[in-house]
Design an enzyme around this catalytic site. Structure first.
Site, short mmCIF file in Angstrom:
data_model
loop_
_atom_site.label_atom_id
_atom_site.label_comp_id
_atom_site.label_asym_id
_atom_site.label_seq_id
_atom_site.Cartn_x
_atom_site.Cartn_y
_atom_site.Cartn_z
N CYS A 86 -3.48 8.39 0.27
CA CYS A 86 -3.54 9.36 -0.82
C CYS A 86 -2.13 9.44 -1.38
O CYS A 86 -1.18 9.06 -0.70
CB CYS A 86 -3.95 10.74 -0.32
SG CYS A 86 -5.55 10.74 0.48
N ARG A 123 -2.39 4.18 -4.49
CA ARG A 123 -2.47 4.66 -3.11
C ARG A 123 -3.85 5.24 -2.78
O ARG A 123 -4.16 5.48 -1.61
CB ARG A 123 -1.41 5.74 -2.86
CG ARG A 123 0.00 5.26 -3.01
CD ARG A 123 0.96 6.40 -2.75
NE ARG A 123 0.79 6.95 -1.43
CZ ARG A 123 1.35 6.49 -0.33
NH1 ARG A 123 2.16 5.46 -0.41
NH2 ARG A 123 1.13 7.05 0.83
N TRP A 161 -8.02 9.16 -1.41
CA TRP A 161 -8.81 8.07 -0.82
C TRP A 161 -9.52 8.74 0.34
O TRP A 161 -8.92 9.08 1.35
CB TRP A 161 -7.88 6.94 -0.34
CG TRP A 161 -8.60 5.75 0.18
CD1 TRP A 161 -9.12 4.72 -0.54
CD2 TRP A 161 -8.84 5.42 1.57
NE1 TRP A 161 -9.68 3.79 0.29
CE2 TRP A 161 -9.53 4.20 1.59
CE3 TRP A 161 -8.56 6.05 2.78
CZ2 TRP A 161 -9.93 3.58 2.77
CZ3 TRP A 161 -8.96 5.45 3.95
CH2 TRP A 161 -9.63 4.22 3.94
N ASN A 201 -1.64 14.15 2.56
CA ASN A 201 -1.88 12.73 2.82
C ASN A 201 -1.85 12.54 4.33
O ASN A 201 -0.90 12.98 4.98
CB ASN A 201 -0.77 11.90 2.16
CG ASN A 201 -0.83 10.44 2.56
OD1 ASN A 201 -1.91 9.88 2.77
ND2 ASN A 201 0.32 9.81 2.67
N GLY A 202 -2.90 11.91 4.90
CA GLY A 202 -2.94 11.70 6.35
C GLY A 202 -4.20 12.29 6.93
O GLY A 202 -5.17 12.53 6.20
N GLU A 238 -6.67 -16.18 3.37
CA GLU A 238 -6.07 -15.30 2.36
C GLU A 238 -6.85 -15.39 1.05
O GLU A 238 -7.08 -14.37 0.38
CB GLU A 238 -4.59 -15.68 2.17
CG GLU A 238 -3.86 -14.96 1.06
CD GLU A 238 -3.91 -13.43 1.16
OE1 GLU A 238 -4.29 -12.88 2.20
OE2 GLU A 238 -3.59 -12.79 0.14
N LYS A 246 -8.73 -12.31 -1.01
CA LYS A 246 -8.51 -12.00 -2.44
C LYS A 246 -9.85 -11.97 -3.18
O LYS A 246 -10.08 -11.10 -4.00
CB LYS A 246 -7.60 -13.05 -3.12
CG LYS A 246 -6.15 -13.02 -2.74
CD LYS A 246 -5.39 -11.79 -3.14
CE LYS A 246 -5.42 -10.69 -2.12
NZ LYS A 246 -4.69 -10.70 -0.95
N GLU A 290 -11.89 -8.79 -2.14
CA GLU A 290 -11.32 -7.53 -2.66
C GLU A 290 -11.51 -7.39 -4.16
O GLU A 290 -11.87 -6.33 -4.66
CB GLU A 290 -9.81 -7.49 -2.40
CG GLU A 290 -9.43 -7.27 -0.98
CD GLU A 290 -7.92 -7.37 -0.83
OE1 GLU A 290 -7.31 -6.36 -0.51
OE2 GLU A 290 -7.35 -8.46 -1.06
N HIS A 295 -19.97 -27.41 13.03
CA HIS A 295 -20.30 -26.61 14.22
C HIS A 295 -21.06 -25.33 13.84
O HIS A 295 -21.14 -24.41 14.65
CB HIS A 295 -19.03 -26.25 15.00
CG HIS A 295 -18.33 -27.46 15.53
ND1 HIS A 295 -18.87 -28.29 16.49
CD2 HIS A 295 -17.14 -28.02 15.21
CE1 HIS A 295 -18.04 -29.28 16.74
NE2 HIS A 295 -16.98 -29.14 15.97
N LYS A 339 -3.93 0.98 -1.36
CA LYS A 339 -2.84 0.03 -1.16
C LYS A 339 -2.20 0.18 0.21
O LYS A 339 -1.90 -0.79 0.88
CB LYS A 339 -1.80 0.24 -2.26
CG LYS A 339 -0.61 -0.68 -2.21
CD LYS A 339 -0.98 -2.03 -2.74
CE LYS A 339 0.14 -3.04 -2.67
NZ LYS A 339 -0.38 -4.40 -2.68
C1 F6R Z 1 -4.96 -7.48 0.91
C2 F6R Z 1 -4.27 -6.26 1.17
C3 F6R Z 1 -4.38 -5.64 2.52
C4 F6R Z 1 -2.96 -5.47 3.09
C5 F6R Z 1 -3.01 -4.76 4.44
C6 F6R Z 1 -1.64 -4.65 5.06
O1 F6R Z 1 -4.84 -7.87 -0.41
O2 F6R Z 1 -3.58 -5.75 0.33
O3 F6R Z 1 -5.16 -6.41 3.36
O4 F6R Z 1 -2.39 -6.74 3.22
O5 F6R Z 1 -3.56 -3.48 4.25
O6 F6R Z 1 -0.77 -3.94 4.25
P1 F6R Z 1 0.80 -3.98 4.51
O7 F6R Z 1 1.25 -5.39 4.28
O8 F6R Z 1 1.36 -3.01 3.53
O9 F6R Z 1 1.00 -3.57 5.94
#
Ligand code: F6R
Length: 586
Positions: A2, A27, A74, A100-101, A463, A467, A470, A486, A581
C-alpha cells in the site's frame, strides 16, 4: 503493498496528496482515499478504483484544509470495498489513519476495543490503529504518549500515518518503509520519495522502530522507547526526476526502452565493492543466492554463469521457500540477496534466517535506502532509477549486468565483458516494434503460451513466462528444452503458441529439434533467434552477440511482446490486476 502519505504545510493538502498517491500507485491500486483536517474536523473521501477514477467521481482533491493523509490500497484483510479503503477514522472521528503492512494481533485488539465501546466500520486489520490511538489519546491527551502506548500493543509489520483533530500528524515505522520530506512549503511523510518528489529533494530516512510527530511549527522524532532521535537531512538523487512517463504511453514501455542506458549504470558507482565482493565470494565456503519473482530468475542466471565461467558452485534459493527448507547457512558462507525494491518481505525474512546463522549478506538492490540495503554487509546498486511499472523489466537486466560484472571478475576477465557493446546490441532490439505488434495481435485470444530454452536460456524462459502472465493474464510456462519429451509435449496442439529462445549458440541445434517436435503437433512457433528457420511461424530476429551474453538481449523482445499483447487485451500494462510492486507482506 500500500502507499501512505501525509502532508502539513501552507499548500492545500488534498491536491498535494492526490498527486503523490498517483505517483505511488504502483504500490497498490485497488482503492484510494484521503483525509484532511479542516475547521476542527477530519474530512474523509475514499472509493474503489485507481487514483484518477476515484478522484474524478469523488473529487478527492477538493477536500479543504492544509493538513492531510492519503492511501492507495492493495487488499490483504477485507475485500476491495469502499468501507475497507483507507483512511479509517476512530469511532469518534477525531483521529484518522492510513496504514501499510499487517497488524497480526488485530483480532484480539479489536475485541478488546469493542468491549470498551469502540465501533468498527471495516473488515480491515488497520482500523484497530485508529481506535487504539483514540483510546490512548483519550487517556493521555498527548500525541507522543498515545503513539507510544499504541505502538507498544501492535504486533506485526507496519508503517502508518495518523491525523489528529488538533491538526497534528504522527507517523511510525516498523519494518515497512517511511520517508520524511522537508519542503519549503511544508512537511511530508510517505512510503516512497515519489510521494513528494515534485515538492522537495530534502529527506530524512527514519530508522526502523522510530516515529515522527509533525505540526505546523516543526517536526520531532523519537524511537519506540520515547527517546528523541536526530537524523541528517539527505538530498535525494536527481534520478527521481525520471519518475515521469514523458512521451511514453506507459511506464512499462519507458522502462523497457531505457535498458540500453540502465545496464551501463548497474553497479557503476561501486567498482571497489565489486572487487571486494568477488574476493569475498571466492573465499566463501558456500555461496547462496536468493530473490523472489524476477529477482529469483536473475539468481538462476547467476547460478549458470558463476558455475560455467567462474567454476564456482552456487545454490539458488527461492526466498519464500527458505523458511521451509533445510539449509546450510553458516558463518563461513555468503548469501547474495537480489531485490529491486529491497523491501520484499520474503527476501528480508530469508536474509534474517541466514544472518542468524552467521552468514554474510551481500545485496544487489535498486533502492539503496531500503531495509535490505540496511541489513546487508555490502550493497551493490542497480542504479536503474525508479521502476514504476509493476512488472520488473529494467531492474532485471540491471541485475544481470551486475552479475556478469561479478562473474567476469571471478574468472579473471574470461568473459571480456564490454557493457557498451551489449548496450549497443540491446538498442538494436528496440528499433522496430512492428513485427512484435503483429504477433501480439495473434496472441490476444490465446490461452496458453509456452516458452522454451536450454541452458542459460531456461531462466530467461522463466522470466519471459512471468512477464507474459503478469501483463497479459495468459497462462504461460517456461520449459527447459530437453524436458519437453518428459511430459509437456502432451500439451502441444494447434491452440498453443510456443516461444522458442534459440540464439545461434551451443544450444541451437537441440532447441531447433525441439521446435520441430512441437510444430509436428500443430502448435505455432515464435522463434527468437539471430538465424531464420522454416520451423518458425513467426521469426523475431535478435542481433548476434558473444554466446555468454544472449540472456541480456533475448529477454527484450519478449518484454515487448508481453507489453503489446497487454495493450491488445486492453489490460493496463503498468498496473496488472491483483499485483503490487513492492510485496512487503508475507
Ligand atoms: C515480476 C515482479 C515480481 C518481483 C518480486 C520481487 O515482474 O515484479 O515478481 O520481481 O516481487 O521484487 P523485488 O525484486 O523488489 O524484491
Amino acid at each position: 503493498m500500500c502507499s501512505i502519505i501525509g502532508y502539513i504545510g501552507s499548500d492545500k493538502a488534498a491536491p498535494v496528496l492526490v498527486q503523490g498517491l498517483k505517483r505511488m500507485e504502483y504500490r497498490g491500486y485497488d482503492s484510494v482515499g484521503i483525509a484532511t483536517f479542516s475547521d476542527n474536523q477530519i474530512l474523509i473521501k475514499k472509493g474503489v478504483g485507481k487514483v484518477d477514477q476515484v478522484n474524478s467521481t469523488s473529487k478527492l482533491d477538493t477536500l479543504s484544509g492544509n493538513i492531510g493523509i492519503g492511501h492507495t490500497r492493495w487488499a490483504t484483510h477485507g475485500g476491495v470495498t469502499s468501507a475497507n479503503a483507507h483512511p479509517h477514522s476512530s469511532s469518534s472521528s477525531k483521529i484518522a489513519i492510513v496504514h501499510n503492512g499487517i497488524i497480526d494481533n488485530f483480532t484480539e485488539l479489536k475485541k478488546d476495543l469493542q468491549q470498551k465501546g469502540f465501533l468498527f466500520k471495516s473488515e480491515t486489520d488497520s482500523e484497530v490503529i485508529a481506535n487504539l490511538l483514540q483510546y490512548e489519546f483519550d487517556q493521555t491527551k498527548n500525541v507522543k504518549q498515545s503513539m507510544l502506548q499504541t505502538i507498544g500493543q501492535l504486533v506485526g509489520n507496519y508503517s502508518f500515518v495518523a491525523v489528529f483533530n488538533d491538526g497534528m500528524i504522527a507517523a511510525a515505522r516498523f519494518h515497512e518503509p517511511l520517508i520524511v520530506g522537508i519542503g519549503k512549503e511544508g512537511y511530508f511523510v510517505s512510503s516512497d520519495v515519489l510521494g513528494f518528489v515534485g515538492h522537495t529533494d530534502q529527506v530524512i530516512y527514519p530508522d526502523n522502530r522510530e516515529f515522527v510527530i509533525i505540526n505546523t511549527r516543526g517536526i520531532q522524532m523519537f524511537d519506540f522507547d520515547g527517546n528523541p532521535v536526530r537524523h541528517q537531512i539527505t538530498k535525494i538523487s536527481k534520478e527521481f526526476a525520471d519518475s515521469y512517463k514523458g512521451e511514453y504511453a506507459h511506464y512499462t514501455i519507458k522502462e523497457i526502452s531505457e535498458q540500453p542506458g540502465t545496464i551501463l549504470k548497474a553497479g557503476h558507482n561501486t567498482k571497489i565493492e565489486l572487487d571486494l565482493v568477488a574476493n569475498l565470494i571466492k573465499q566463501a565456503k558456500n555461496i547462496f543466492i536468493t530473490g523472489s519473482g524476477t529477482s529469483y530468475n536473475a539468481a538462476l542466471v547467476a547460478k549458470h554463469i558463476f558455475s560455467k565461467y567462474a567454476k564456482l558452485k552456487i545454490e539458488s534459493l527461492i526466498s519464500s521457500e527458505i523458511p521451509y527448507s533445510p539449509n546450510f547457512f553458516d558463518n563461513q558462507s555468503i548469501l547474495i540477496a537480489l531485490s529491486q525494491s529491497g523491501e520484499s518481505a520474503d527476501v528480508l525474512e530469508s536474509v534474517n534466517i541466514a544472518q542468524n546463522d552467521g552468514t554474510k549478506i551481500i545485496s544487489i538492490v535498486n533502492m539503496m535506502t531500503s531495509s535490505l540495503a540496511n541489513m546487508s554487509s555490502i550493497s551493490i546498486g542497480l542504479n536503474c532509477g525508479p521502476e514504476i511499472g509493476v512488472a520488473a523489466t529494467k531492474s532485471f537486466t540491471s541485475q544481470l549486468a551486475v552479475l556478469y560484472q561479478l562473474t567476469d571478475k571471478l574468472c579473471g576477465n574470461c568473459l571480456g565483458l564490454d557493457l557498451n557493446e551489449i548496450s549497443q546490441t540491446m538498442s538494436k532490439t528496440l528499433l522496430d516494434h512492428s513485427k512484435i505488434i503483429d504477433i501480439a495481435k495473434q496472441l490476444k485470444n490465446v490461452s496458453d503460451i509456452y516458452i522454451l530454452g536450454r541452458g542459460i536460456h531456461y531462466p530467461i524462459a522463466c522470466e519471459a513466462s512471468l512477464k507474459i502472465k503478469e501483463l497479459t493474464y495468459i497462462h504461460a510456462e517456461g520449459l527447459p528444452g530437453g524436458e519437453l519429451k518428459h511430459g509437456p509435449l502432451a500439451l502441444m496442439d494447434s491452440n498453443v503458441y510456443v516461444i522458442i529462445i534459440n540464439p545461434y549458440d551451443s544450444t541451437y541445434a537441440n532447441t531447433l529439434t525441439s521446435a520441430h517436435e512441437i510444430k509436428a503437433r500443430g502448435a505455432k512457433i515464435i522463434g527468437i533467434s539471430d538465424k531464420p528457420s522454416d520451423v518458425y511461424d513467426f521469426w523475431v530476429q535478435i542481433p548476434t552477440i558473444g554466446e555468454a551474453f544472449y540472456s541480456l538481449i533475448e529477454i527484450i523482445p519478449i518484454q515487448l511482446l508481453a507489453y503489446y499483447t497487454a495493450l491488445e487485451k486492453n489490460a493496463d500494462p503498468d498496473y496488472p490486476r491483483n499485483l503490487a510492486k513492492s510485496v512487503t507482506v508475507k
